[in-house]
Design a protein around this motif. Structure first.
Motif, PDB file in Angstrom:
ATOM      1  N   GLN A   1       0.838  -1.175   0.000  1.00 31.42           N
ATOM      2  CA  GLN A   1       0.000   0.000   0.000  1.00 31.42           C
ATOM      3  C   GLN A   1       0.885   1.241   0.000  1.00 31.42           C
ATOM      4  O   GLN A   1       1.909   1.279   0.680  1.00 31.42           O
ATOM      5  N   VAL A   2       0.482   2.244  -0.745  1.00 33.90           N
ATOM      6  CA  VAL A   2       1.222   3.490  -0.807  1.00 33.90           C
ATOM      7  C   VAL A   2       1.063   4.223   0.508  1.00 33.90           C
ATOM      8  O   VAL A   2      -0.051   4.388   1.013  1.00 33.90           O
ATOM      9  N   GLN A   3       2.174   4.679   1.054  1.00 40.68           N
ATOM     10  CA  GLN A   3       2.114   5.426   2.296  1.00 40.68           C
ATOM     11  C   GLN A   3       3.008   6.652   2.240  1.00 40.68           C
ATOM     12  O   GLN A   3       4.240   6.524   2.258  1.00 40.68           O
ATOM     13  N   PRO A   4       2.415   7.829   2.183  1.00 44.42           N
ATOM     14  CA  PRO A   4       3.208   9.050   2.289  1.00 44.42           C
ATOM     15  C   PRO A   4       3.791   9.181   3.689  1.00 44.42           C
ATOM     16  O   PRO A   4       3.216   8.687   4.661  1.00 44.42           O
ATOM     17  N   VAL A   5       4.920   9.848   3.783  1.00 42.92           N
ATOM     18  CA  VAL A   5       5.573  10.087   5.059  1.00 42.92           C
ATOM     19  C   VAL A   5       5.921  11.555   5.160  1.00 42.92           C
ATOM     20  O   VAL A   5       6.642  12.088   4.318  1.00 42.92           O
ATOM     21  N   GLU A   6       5.413  12.210   6.204  1.00 44.98           N
ATOM     22  CA  GLU A   6       5.649  13.633   6.400  1.00 44.98           C
ATOM     23  C   GLU A   6       6.820  13.867   7.342  1.00 44.98           C
ATOM     24  O   GLU A   6       7.118  13.037   8.200  1.00 44.98           O
ATOM     25  N   SER A   7       7.431  15.019   7.186  1.00 45.66           N
ATOM     26  CA  SER A   7       8.476  15.440   8.098  1.00 45.66           C
ATOM     27  C   SER A   7       8.510  16.962   8.132  1.00 45.66           C
ATOM     28  O   SER A   7       7.917  17.621   7.284  1.00 45.66           O
ATOM     29  N   GLY A   8       9.209  17.505   9.102  1.00 42.36           N
ATOM     30  CA  GLY A   8       9.390  18.944   9.171  1.00 42.36           C
ATOM     31  C   GLY A   8       8.551  19.654  10.208  1.00 42.36           C
ATOM     32  O   GLY A   8       8.700  20.867  10.408  1.00 42.36           O
ATOM     33  N   GLY A   9       7.673  18.934  10.877  1.00 35.53           N
ATOM     34  CA  GLY A   9       6.866  19.555  11.908  1.00 35.53           C
ATOM     35  C   GLY A   9       7.703  19.932  13.112  1.00 35.53           C
ATOM     36  O   GLY A   9       8.843  19.500  13.271  1.00 35.53           O
ATOM     37  N   GLY A  10       7.120  20.744  13.966  1.00 31.78           N
ATOM     38  CA  GLY A  10       7.821  21.183  15.154  1.00 31.78           C
ATOM     39  C   GLY A  10       7.075  22.304  15.825  1.00 31.78           C
ATOM     40  O   GLY A  10       5.910  22.565  15.520  1.00 31.78           O
ATOM     41  N   SER A  11       7.753  22.964  16.727  1.00 28.89           N
ATOM     42  CA  SER A  11       7.164  24.058  17.482  1.00 28.89           C
ATOM     43  C   SER A  11       7.816  25.378  17.102  1.00 28.89           C
ATOM     44  O   SER A  11       9.047  25.484  17.059  1.00 28.89           O
ATOM     45  N   VAL A  12       6.978  26.363  16.804  1.00 29.58           N
ATOM     46  CA  VAL A  12       7.473  27.693  16.460  1.00 29.58           C
ATOM     47  C   VAL A  12       6.656  28.749  17.183  1.00 29.58           C
ATOM     48  O   VAL A  12       5.549  28.485  17.656  1.00 29.58           O
ATOM     49  N   GLU A  13       7.209  29.932  17.265  1.00 31.92           N
ATOM     50  CA  GLU A  13       6.492  31.064  17.823  1.00 31.92           C
ATOM     51  C   GLU A  13       5.549  31.641  16.781  1.00 31.92           C
ATOM     52  O   GLU A  13       5.714  31.429  15.579  1.00 31.92           O
ATOM     53  N   THR A  14       4.556  32.365  17.251  1.00 26.66           N
ATOM     54  CA  THR A  14       3.659  33.058  16.338  1.00 26.66           C
ATOM     55  C   THR A  14       4.471  33.916  15.366  1.00 26.66           C
ATOM     56  O   THR A  14       5.381  34.627  15.775  1.00 26.66           O
TER      57      THR A  14
END
Length: 126
Positions: A1-14
């Motif tokens: 099955q095709v499965q995309p994988v995300e990256s790059g998330g995190g915590s930032v200030e407004t």
């Protein structure tokens, strides 16, 4: 099955920026399938943030226009979501999705997308 994988998330200030990336176990980006980014907060409805087709035509959630950009690099089989001037309410789980139905036009509806990543968390602090 095709499965995309995300990256790059995190915590930032407004007002901060993040760039999310998405690759897949199959060359869905390279082959030109519709790609999309969705986001969801617990207890809220999942919403499409941006979509992009094989000709690089894009569409966006109205509230993110001018601040968020979706792009694709077919050679790298990767789709990106560049997010600038982030707001606290945009903290959410962000999902990458691919439409494997050979749609002639990409859509915002989540029901049109067949392959989903598990998400990457974005937190925007005030």
């Amino acid at each position: 099955q095709v499965q995309p994988v995300e990256s790059g998330g995190g915590s930032v200030e407004t007002g901060g920026s993040l760039r999310l990336s998405c690759t897949a176990s199959a060359p869905v980006v390279t082959r030109g399938y519709c790609m999309a980014w969705f986001r969801q907060v617990p207890g809220k409805t999942r919403e499409a943030v941006a979509i992009i087709d094989n000709l690089n035509t894009t569409d966006y959630l109205v509230s993110v226009k001018g601040r968020i950009t979706i792009s694709r690099d077919n050679a790298r089989n990767t789709v990106y979501l560049q997010m600038n001037s982030l707001k606290p309410e945009e903290g959410a789980m962000y999902y990458c999705a691919a439409d494997l139905s050979r749609s002639i036009e990409c859509e915002f509806s989540q029901h049109r997308y067949n392959a989903w990543g598990q998400g990457t968390q974005v937190t925007v602090s005030s």
